[in-house]
Design a protein around this motif. Structure first.
Motif, PDB file in Angstrom:
ATOM      1  N   HIS B  71      24.067  73.156  58.553  1.00 44.94           N
ATOM      2  CA  HIS B  71      24.449  73.010  59.945  1.00 44.94           C
ATOM      3  C   HIS B  71      23.217  73.092  60.824  1.00 44.94           C
ATOM      4  O   HIS B  71      22.426  74.021  60.729  1.00 44.94           O
ATOM      5  CB  HIS B  71      25.427  74.120  60.306  1.00 44.94           C
ATOM      6  CG  HIS B  71      25.857  74.091  61.732  1.00 44.94           C
ATOM      7  ND1 HIS B  71      26.241  72.928  62.365  1.00 44.94           N
ATOM      8  CD2 HIS B  71      25.965  75.067  62.659  1.00 44.94           C
ATOM      9  CE1 HIS B  71      26.569  73.208  63.615  1.00 44.94           C
ATOM     10  NE2 HIS B  71      26.410  74.496  63.811  1.00 44.94           N
ATOM     11  N   GLU B  72      23.064  72.115  61.640  1.00 45.84           N
ATOM     12  CA  GLU B  72      21.909  72.043  62.516  1.00 45.84           C
ATOM     13  C   GLU B  72      22.284  72.643  63.868  1.00 45.84           C
ATOM     14  O   GLU B  72      23.059  72.063  64.610  1.00 45.84           O
ATOM     15  CB  GLU B  72      21.545  70.570  62.671  1.00 45.84           C
ATOM     16  CG  GLU B  72      20.473  70.292  63.674  1.00 45.84           C
ATOM     17  CD  GLU B  72      19.142  70.773  63.182  1.00 45.84           C
ATOM     18  OE1 GLU B  72      18.665  71.786  63.706  1.00 45.84           O
ATOM     19  OE2 GLU B  72      18.587  70.145  62.275  1.00 45.84           O
ATOM     20  N   VAL B  74      20.254  73.389  66.446  1.00 43.31           N
ATOM     21  CA  VAL B  74      19.529  72.909  67.619  1.00 43.31           C
ATOM     22  C   VAL B  74      20.036  71.519  67.977  1.00 43.31           C
ATOM     23  O   VAL B  74      19.503  70.517  67.549  1.00 43.31           O
ATOM     24  CB  VAL B  74      18.017  72.851  67.358  1.00 43.31           C
ATOM     25  CG1 VAL B  74      17.291  72.438  68.611  1.00 43.31           C
ATOM     26  CG2 VAL B  74      17.526  74.203  66.894  1.00 43.31           C
ATOM     27  N   ASN B  75      21.079  71.485  68.746  1.00 45.03           N
ATOM     28  CA  ASN B  75      21.697  70.216  69.091  1.00 45.03           C
ATOM     29  C   ASN B  75      21.801  70.084  70.606  1.00 45.03           C
ATOM     30  O   ASN B  75      21.439  70.992  71.342  1.00 45.03           O
ATOM     31  CB  ASN B  75      23.061  70.132  68.408  1.00 45.03           C
ATOM     32  CG  ASN B  75      23.932  71.309  68.783  1.00 45.03           C
ATOM     33  OD1 ASN B  75      23.893  71.783  69.899  1.00 45.03           O
ATOM     34  ND2 ASN B  75      24.716  71.789  67.839  1.00 45.03           N
ATOM     35  N   PRO B  76      22.276  68.974  71.071  1.00 44.73           N
ATOM     36  CA  PRO B  76      22.357  68.773  72.515  1.00 44.73           C
ATOM     37  C   PRO B  76      23.191  69.839  73.216  1.00 44.73           C
ATOM     38  O   PRO B  76      22.891  70.223  74.352  1.00 44.73           O
ATOM     39  CB  PRO B  76      23.010  67.400  72.640  1.00 44.73           C
ATOM     40  CG  PRO B  76      22.632  66.684  71.385  1.00 44.73           C
ATOM     41  CD  PRO B  76      22.613  67.743  70.323  1.00 44.73           C
ATOM     42  N   GLU B 222      29.789  68.097  60.805  1.00 46.21           N
ATOM     43  CA  GLU B 222      28.783  68.216  61.853  1.00 46.21           C
ATOM     44  C   GLU B 222      29.029  67.141  62.903  1.00 46.21           C
ATOM     45  O   GLU B 222      29.171  65.965  62.567  1.00 46.21           O
ATOM     46  CB  GLU B 222      27.408  67.988  61.208  1.00 46.21           C
ATOM     47  CG  GLU B 222      26.258  68.266  62.101  1.00 46.21           C
ATOM     48  CD  GLU B 222      25.903  69.731  62.094  1.00 46.21           C
ATOM     49  OE1 GLU B 222      26.616  70.495  62.771  1.00 46.21           O
ATOM     50  OE2 GLU B 222      24.933  70.109  61.435  1.00 46.21           O
ATOM     51  N   MET B 223      29.061  67.548  64.156  1.00 46.18           N
ATOM     52  CA  MET B 223      29.550  66.639  65.182  1.00 46.18           C
ATOM     53  C   MET B 223      28.523  65.612  65.678  1.00 46.18           C
ATOM     54  O   MET B 223      28.144  65.605  66.841  1.00 46.18           O
ATOM     55  CB  MET B 223      30.085  67.449  66.351  1.00 46.18           C
ATOM     56  CG  MET B 223      31.191  68.404  65.919  1.00 46.18           C
ATOM     57  SD  MET B 223      31.868  69.331  67.282  1.00 46.18           S
ATOM     58  CE  MET B 223      30.475  70.323  67.754  1.00 46.18           C
ATOM     59  N   THR B 224      28.142  64.749  64.794  1.00 45.01           N
ATOM     60  CA  THR B 224      27.204  63.703  65.186  1.00 45.01           C
ATOM     61  C   THR B 224      27.968  62.432  65.534  1.00 45.01           C
ATOM     62  O   THR B 224      29.153  62.307  65.251  1.00 45.01           O
ATOM     63  CB  THR B 224      26.249  63.379  64.025  1.00 45.01           C
ATOM     64  OG1 THR B 224      27.015  62.827  62.945  1.00 45.01           O
ATOM     65  CG2 THR B 224      25.534  64.620  63.533  1.00 45.01           C
ATOM     66  N   GLU B 225      27.242  61.514  66.099  1.00 47.32           N
ATOM     67  CA  GLU B 225      27.849  60.235  66.437  1.00 47.32           C
ATOM     68  C   GLU B 225      28.298  59.531  65.171  1.00 47.32           C
ATOM     69  O   GLU B 225      29.402  58.988  65.081  1.00 47.32           O
ATOM     70  CB  GLU B 225      26.823  59.395  67.212  1.00 47.32           C
ATOM     71  CG  GLU B 225      27.403  58.309  68.076  1.00 47.32           C
ATOM     72  CD  GLU B 225      27.458  56.963  67.361  1.00 47.32           C
ATOM     73  OE1 GLU B 225      27.994  56.019  67.950  1.00 47.32           O
ATOM     74  OE2 GLU B 225      26.991  56.852  66.215  1.00 47.32           O
ATOM     75  N   ALA B 226      27.454  59.558  64.177  1.00 42.46           N
ATOM     76  CA  ALA B 226      27.746  58.857  62.928  1.00 42.46           C
ATOM     77  C   ALA B 226      28.983  59.440  62.249  1.00 42.46           C
ATOM     78  O   ALA B 226      29.800  58.706  61.673  1.00 42.46           O
ATOM     79  CB  ALA B 226      26.546  58.947  61.992  1.00 42.46           C
ATOM     80  N   TYR B 227      29.119  60.738  62.346  1.00 41.66           N
ATOM     81  CA  TYR B 227      30.295  61.395  61.765  1.00 41.66           C
ATOM     82  C   TYR B 227      31.565  60.893  62.438  1.00 41.66           C
ATOM     83  O   TYR B 227      32.550  60.544  61.766  1.00 41.66           O
ATOM     84  CB  TYR B 227      30.144  62.906  61.922  1.00 41.66           C
ATOM     85  CG  TYR B 227      31.410  63.699  61.844  1.00 41.66           C
ATOM     86  CD1 TYR B 227      32.174  63.713  60.676  1.00 41.66           C
ATOM     87  CD2 TYR B 227      31.841  64.456  62.929  1.00 41.66           C
ATOM     88  CE1 TYR B 227      33.348  64.460  60.613  1.00 41.66           C
ATOM     89  CE2 TYR B 227      33.001  65.198  62.869  1.00 41.66           C
ATOM     90  CZ  TYR B 227      33.755  65.199  61.718  1.00 41.66           C
ATOM     91  OH  TYR B 227      34.909  65.924  61.653  1.00 41.66           O
ATOM     92  N   ASP B 230      32.185  57.294  61.236  1.00 43.58           N
ATOM     93  CA  ASP B 230      32.637  57.178  59.846  1.00 43.58           C
ATOM     94  C   ASP B 230      34.076  57.656  59.675  1.00 43.58           C
ATOM     95  O   ASP B 230      34.895  56.985  59.054  1.00 43.58           O
ATOM     96  CB  ASP B 230      31.716  57.988  58.927  1.00 43.58           C
ATOM     97  CG  ASP B 230      30.329  57.384  58.852  1.00 43.58           C
ATOM     98  OD1 ASP B 230      30.169  56.217  59.280  1.00 43.58           O
ATOM     99  OD2 ASP B 230      29.410  58.069  58.377  1.00 43.58           O
ATOM    100  N   ILE B 251      29.658  63.595  71.727  1.00 46.90           N
ATOM    101  CA  ILE B 251      28.816  62.776  70.866  1.00 46.90           C
ATOM    102  C   ILE B 251      29.627  62.152  69.740  1.00 46.90           C
ATOM    103  O   ILE B 251      29.556  60.959  69.488  1.00 46.90           O
ATOM    104  CB  ILE B 251      27.650  63.611  70.312  1.00 46.90           C
ATOM    105  CG1 ILE B 251      26.714  63.960  71.472  1.00 46.90           C
ATOM    106  CG2 ILE B 251      26.898  62.855  69.240  1.00 46.90           C
ATOM    107  CD1 ILE B 251      25.469  64.675  71.057  1.00 46.90           C
TER     108      ILE B 251
END
Lengths: 344, 344
Positions: B71-72, B74-76, B222-227, B230, B251
């Motif tokens: 889990h990252e 450091v995110n927005p 993980e709440m990324t755009e790509a996630y 997909d 995001i």
DNA sequence: ATCGATTTCCAAAGCGCTTTGGGCGCCGTC
DNA sequence: GACGGCGCCCAAAGCGCTTTGGAAATCGAT
């Protein structure tokens, strides 16, 4: 548990214990082992404040972030930069201290950081075109590394930067090669150094082909999603709308795309987009096939390099200035295509 | 310029100068004025390390960010939180020190921070469901405030959190009221406390209407755009695809929208989206009319509150624990509409 | 003039660490 | 057997600040 207590417990002097812990040679191996064991057992950590008082080293580097109504520095790009820098600090045992300061008090803030002695070095963020911080920091005598550059400066200082000019020139050339003639530039704030360089790259590429840049196609502003959207919406309403957009950040590019799609235009067919991609962990540009054609350069990597450099500078001052110019790579994605031929 | 030099220059003792500077009463007004002037003139700042050694106060609060492959942090969202907290620190003269630590060394890191004495208090980020950090910090005796909560804990501690459960229940109810029956949940990582609460809210709302939740419609990651993209792409390919998406962050929601548009579906007509909106400065949810229907709660505001609270806690320890539960407001935007009637 | 209270200031002792400048025992050497 | 050299350890002096426990000066009241 402090040094004194630990040394009393061991029946040794503070000197010896301190030396053993810090790896000095003048202590017998057997004694050192005993000391290390005791320290581990009692979970002893030297007090950082006392240590840095004694050594003159804070073991920390500062990131000063100007907060202004103008420009919001704490953004997703900054977050990734910090993450990268943080990795380096972790590796070297340094702390990272962030201080937000109102931008009309920046000088005071830097001075204060230096005088307070809470950091050994500084990373300068968001350099502006006519930035005076280099002079200031030099006068103060605090080691620093600039993330970016200050265009109008001649004298030398340490920086780490992306080659914004060549990246945007290449991107523009790429679009020109695809037949696009009306290319919009959705740039960052003009006062920012990186934005000026990008503008220069864009203009140079156009001029090389004998094209003039049209002010109606150039915008600059804080790179938010809404900004990308608004700028694009307005431009698409022009009598001669652009067929391609060159965009300064992924986030703004998402706004551009939203506007394009709202206008019922098809990406890559009706309108092309190239964006700069800072390779943010939360906004990766697709998996195998990039969503956007983009000039990519990892800002996280830049953060790592900056941090390494400032640490080196702290440990070995009086080095000549070093520069690190990162080249962005142009990766072709699904957002670009030949200019539409039914163009008026 | 240090205290000693300054006091010699003034012909006064260090004591008097120190007292004058720190606003103690036992110094004549005339003397104080003279001292303040001299201090200003010579740009004197007390050395923070010496000061904190003497006072036992570091005037800094730590933010420990676990870095893991998982889990990252450091995110927005974190960036905006930091920005908010930074404002509070600025106001109170505190520094903010970030330390990234590998998540298998978290305990060590907290202990170290405490023992090193480089911070007076701590903000705990990204609480997990079975988080043990509360025990740890309590044992260490360092004041702390949790941003979020730890579900499985009973004893009391200070926290600031959004009411995730009620937010997601309301959002789900809103979609149900619009006639949606197959509602997808694009959640954060299950191990995160906030994600569990959101799931609970979602499930409760469904159950209240006698609906069962379908595991095929629930994702967590993980709440990324790509996630977001997909997960949505996969779900839209189901034989019974969802007609609405409940999404954990802006995001990820942008990824959801991208997938929806790629599938040539129209937002609000064919597919509805509700997202949680942390009110990020760089990803504002539209101008007047929100792009997404969203449950909004400013994470920046949460940052401010957390920081204020931890400072208060540092200055007045032994207070009973306080909690701050922020309610998210549901704002209706352009991304939701009645469930399509041509539903099989 | 004397005295206690007040005001105003100061010397010195820490805070917890590093580091300088030895001291002490032990060895080999002449 | 004296002596220089070396290995190991220590006492004490800072680093720059705060704070305790007075001391000196001032003042009004007796």
């Amino acid at each position: 548990m402090n040094l004194k207590e630990l040394s009393e417990k061991l029946g040794l002097s503070q000197t010896t214990v301190s030396r053993a812990l810090n790896g000095y040679p003048e202590v017998a191996e057997a004694t050192r082992r005993k000391i290390l064991e005791a320290a581990a057992k009692h979970n002893y950590r030297p007090n950082a404040r006392a240590k840095s008082l004694a050594t003159g080293r804070a073991m920390a580097v500062g990131h000063v972030i100007p907060v202004s109504s103008q420009h919001e520095m704490v953004n997703p790009i900054f977050a990734d930069f910090i993450a990268g820098a943080g990795e380096s600090y972790l590796r070297h045992g340094y702390d990272m201290v962030l201080s937000l300061v109102p931008d009309d008090e920046e000088e005071r803030a830097y001075r204060e950081l230096a005088a307070k002695g809470s950091v050994d070095g500084i990373i300068v963020h968001g350099p502006r075109i006519d930035d005076t911080r280099v002079e200031m920091l030099r006068k103060i005598g605090l080691p620093f590394v600039v993330h970016g550059r200050m265009s109008r400066r001649i004298d030398d200082y340490d920086w780490v930067d992306v080659n914004n000019l060549s990246a945007f020139r290449r991107a523009t050339e790429f679009l020109l090669d695809l037949g696009h003639r009306r290319i919009a530039l959705i740039n960052g704030l003009v006062s920012m150094d990186f934005a000026e360089r990008r503008l220069m790259g864009y203009v140079e590429a156009l001029e090389e082909r004998g094209l003039e840049n049209d002010d109606a196609l150039i915008r600059s502003g804080e790179m938010t999603e809404a900004y990308g959207f608004d700028a694009t919406t307005e431009m698409l309403a022009l009598t001669e709308p652009p067929t391609a957009f060159l965009c300064s950040s992924m986030i703004a590019a998402m706004g551009v795309r939203r506007a394009v799609e709202l206008a019922e235009l098809k990406l890559a067919r009706d309108v092309s987009i190239i964006t700069h991609d800072d390779d943010l962990s939360y906004l990766s540009n697709g998996r195998e096939v990039p969503i956007f054609t983009a000039t990519r350069s990892s800002v996280r990597q830049a953060g790592r390099i900056c941090a390494e450099r400032v640490i080196d500078l702290v440990q070995n001052p009086d080095q000549p200035a070093q520069h690190c110019l990162l080249e962005a790579e142009l990766t072709v994605g699904q957002s670009t295509g030949p200019a539409p031929t039914n163009q008026t």
